[in-house]
Design an enzyme around this catalytic site. Structure first.
Site, short mmCIF file in Angstrom:
data_model
loop_
_atom_site.label_atom_id
_atom_site.label_comp_id
_atom_site.label_asym_id
_atom_site.label_seq_id
_atom_site.Cartn_x
_atom_site.Cartn_y
_atom_site.Cartn_z
N GLY A 143 -74.27 52.05 49.88
CA GLY A 143 -73.54 51.02 50.62
C GLY A 143 -72.72 51.55 51.78
O GLY A 143 -71.95 50.80 52.38
N TYR A 147 -70.40 54.91 57.09
CA TYR A 147 -69.21 55.73 56.75
C TYR A 147 -69.62 57.16 56.40
O TYR A 147 -69.00 58.12 56.85
CB TYR A 147 -68.51 55.05 55.57
CG TYR A 147 -67.17 55.63 55.18
CD1 TYR A 147 -66.00 55.16 55.77
CD2 TYR A 147 -67.08 56.60 54.19
CE1 TYR A 147 -64.76 55.67 55.37
CE2 TYR A 147 -65.84 57.11 53.80
CZ TYR A 147 -64.69 56.63 54.39
OH TYR A 147 -63.47 57.14 54.01
N ILE A 180 -59.00 57.91 46.53
CA ILE A 180 -57.53 57.98 46.50
C ILE A 180 -57.00 56.55 46.36
O ILE A 180 -57.60 55.60 46.90
CB ILE A 180 -57.01 58.62 47.82
CG1 ILE A 180 -57.70 59.99 48.08
CG2 ILE A 180 -55.49 58.78 47.79
CD1 ILE A 180 -57.51 61.04 47.01
#
Ligand code: CAA
Length: 238
Positions: A143, A147, A180
């Site tokens: 997905g 990125y 994170i």
């Protein structure tokens, strides 16, 4: 006078933790943000850190803003390229815009901001650049072709820029955070995130402060350059 550090995306999430850690270490910090005035003003009021609004994906806007920061605070000697966005979706459904926004904001920004400060660092023969990559740039992620490609590009960018500037007292390093506990990660659908957390050997999300600590380590270390620190709870080891 204390050295000036610019943290892109520095008012929220990992960036906010980096900005405050650098301030606590005695640096004069400028925290960039893109759009959320309310959060940025609250951050400024709470921390006393100067904030600067500009779009890191826009070369001319970056050059103008960094010139202004240098007039106001002094030369930028430490640059933390942290700003990043996600536009997740499988590639067969991804629009050209989702691709381009992520590449320009996450990777193009590293060029734009580094280009604006590198000549000054070279002339002063000192500088620190830390780029925030990602575990998903190292390992890929379902997905996230946009990125993962942009973050992977950051790791190559880091090594090349490190080689070009090592002789001039400038170190260029990357950190590859795992998952994170930030708004960005919390935006992942809960059921998906639960499955991801189950693959982290440490058994939890990381804390933004755990990335900020690593930034300080790299800023303080003159011999580490061109490296990537993977801070991911053991989720990806290589
Ligand atoms: N591996 C293999 N298959 C997967 C998969 C994976 N990791 N994730 C989902 N699938 C499968 C599902 O099982 C499902 O299969 P079936 O149809 O056979 O049941 C199919 O893919 C569709 O899955 P979704 O229902 O999730 O599809 P969707 O279109 O609704 O959503 C998605 C797709 C947007 C990618 C969603 O899965 C998602 O948000 N994934 C998380 C992406 C992610 O980790 N983003 C990180 C953001 S935080 C960040 O990036 C910070 C950082 O640096 C770490």
């Amino acid at each position: 006078m204390s050295k000036v550090a610019l943290v892109t995306g520095g008012t929220r999430g990992i960036g906010a933790a980096i900005s405050t850690a650098l301030r606590d270490a005695g640096y004069t910090v400028a925290a960039n943000y893109a759009g959320n005035d309310e959060k940025a003003n609250a951050f400024k009021a709470e921390t006393g850190i100067a904030v600067s609004k500009f779009d890191v994906s826009d070369f001319d806007a970056v050059s103008a803003a960094i010139q202004q920061i240098e007039v106001d605070l002094g030369p930028v000697e430490i640059l933390i390229n942290n700003a990043g966005i996600t536009r997740d979706g499988t590639m067969h459904k991804m629009s050209a815009e989702q691709w381009q926004q992520v590449v320009d904001t996450n990777l193009g920004s590293c060029f734009n901001c580094s280009r604006a400060v590198i000549e000054g660092m070279r002339s002063r023969k000192w500088g620190r650049i830390v780029n925030i990559g990602s575990i998903n740039g190292q390992a890929g992620q379902y997905g996230q072709v946009n990125y993962a490609a942009a973050k992977s590009g950051i790791h190559g960018f880091t090594k090349a820029l490190a080689q070009e500037n090592a002789k001039l007292g400038i170190t260029v390093n990357a950190i590859a955070p795992g998952y994170i506990d930030t708004d960005m990660v919390r935006a992942v659908p809960e059921a998906v995130l639960e499955k991801i957390i189950a693959t982290i050997p440490v058994g939890r999300l990381g804390a933004a402060s755990e990335i900020a600590d690593s930034v300080l380590f790299l800023v303080n270390n003159a011999f580490a350059t061109g490296t990537t620190l993977s801070i991911n709870g053991g989720q990806h080891m290589y």
